[in-house]
Structure formats: structure tokens, C-alpha cells
Design an enzyme around this catalytic site. Sequence first.
Site, PDB file in Angstrom:
ATOM      1  CG  LEU A  93      60.923  55.679  60.135  1.00 21.24           C
ATOM      2  CD1 LEU A  93      61.796  55.563  61.377  1.00 21.24           C
ATOM      3  CD2 LEU A  93      61.636  56.500  59.062  1.00 21.24           C
ATOM      4  CG  HIS A  96      59.110  53.929  65.668  1.00 23.80           C
ATOM      5  ND1 HIS A  96      59.388  53.362  66.886  1.00 23.80           N
ATOM      6  CD2 HIS A  96      59.706  53.143  64.737  1.00 23.80           C
ATOM      7  CE1 HIS A  96      60.144  52.277  66.707  1.00 23.80           C
ATOM      8  NE2 HIS A  96      60.345  52.129  65.411  1.00 23.80           N
ATOM      9  NE  ARG A 200      61.745  49.838  64.319  1.00 27.71           N
ATOM     10  CZ  ARG A 200      60.903  48.918  63.881  1.00 27.71           C
ATOM     11  NH1 ARG A 200      61.359  47.748  63.469  1.00 27.71           N
ATOM     12  NH2 ARG A 200      59.605  49.136  63.866  1.00 27.71           N
TER      13      ARG A 200
END
Length: 250
Positions: A93, A96, A200
Site C-alpha cells: 500500500l 502509492h 489494487r
Amino acid sequence: MELFYEPRVTLLARPHFQEPAHLPVVWLGEGTDGEHLAEFAGRLCYMSQANPAKRPTREYLENIKKQGHGSVLEHANYSLLLEGVSRSLTHELVRHRAGFAYSQLSQRYVDESNASFVVPPAIIGDEALEKRWRQEVEGAQRTYVALVEQLMERYGWIADRVHRRKMAREAARAVLPNATETKIVVTGNARAWRTMLELRTGEGAEMEIRRLGLVALRLLQSEALGFFSDFVIYVAEDRREAARVEYHKV
């Protein structure tokens, strides 16, 4: 020890829009503060506050997405609390970066003696696999506890107990698996969220982050549909939910 089979996502913050009295917009249709903020920013570029095309807010934003003018979406920020996610997930995560801010639980300061763990989606429902997996994470947790105790003794000469605990935990955490549950606050603008969710929630995404992405997508669609209306959730060939988006890289 708590086991998580699903992530927990909580909305912490949303935009608050205060329209300037000297530049009023002719609003049509439904719209949240975040959506109005993006529309106001877009209309300012052309001084079209009178809404000459008579477009409702969400139709206006649909055209923004279609035209790829995603910069106006960057004004609207949404903060989510993610719980019941693994450190394996957050490793992906936090890649990003543009448009995002993160604050995550620190294993150096937080005692993981009673840590929770996230069951990988791929093994859920298979009793034998879950049993084997649980044995491994329970063993890792026991080793963590023992290492912390031994390291506290080894560095007993350090007077500052807080510093000593930090030293012990930062070393002992090396034995904890990627499945260790963590908590993280994520703030992102609507454009950044779109990019993350496009990548995602697709069929090629890792299963856990794909599952999280779908939960976040549903929440954000309920919060500001105009920003995320072109995402469609469907059941993929692997019999799990995925999402596709109509307007790519807005």
C-alpha cells in the site's frame, strides 16, 4: 490472539466545502462537499459558475473523468482508518506515494506479545491449511515474547527502560510474520484513491489488498459517488470479487 478474516475500514475525515459568496455556483442535483469542491475548482478554470450547460454535479464530474481532467479531484481528501490488515499488505500500500499520507502502528514502540494476525484469503476455508498456518504464527509469537524478555535482560545495563524496551522489540519483531495485523491511517485525494483502487482491485492484484480495495471502494462510492461511479464490481474467473474502471488514469 485475534485472527482477522476481513479488513475493517473506517472513514475518519472528509472535505468541508465553504462556497465563497462572491463566486456562487448554480448547483444542480445531488452532491457532497467533496464533490462540490471539485466542481467549484473545475468551474473556476473557465469561470462557468452560472452552469451554462445545466449539468448536475455528478454529471459534471462524469464529464471531468471522461475528459481526463483529474487534477480537480485532487482537492478532495478522504482519510480512512484501516485495521485487520497485514504488514504484507501495507508494504504494498505505501508504495502509492503521490497524493497519499500514511501513519502506521510502530512495532518498535508497541508490544506485539498479544499481536493479532490476518488469515491469508487463499487459505480461508481449508481446515488443514488454516491449522498449519496458525501453528506457525503462534510459534512465531511465542518466540517474539521470549526474545523480548531475553533482550531486556541482555541490555539490563541501559538505565532508560523505555529505550531498552525499544531495542528489544525492534530486534524481536524480526521473527514476526508478514501476516501480523497492523493499523494504519491513510489520507488520499480522490484522484490518488482512484489510481490506487484501479491497480489494487483488479484480478491481478494480491488477494488481501484486492479485498481491502473493494471494501474501501464501496465506502468511497457511498461517500462521494461522483468520483468513483465508473468503478464496476464483478465476480472474476477466480470466483472472487474484482473491479474494473471505465475511465483509466483520470
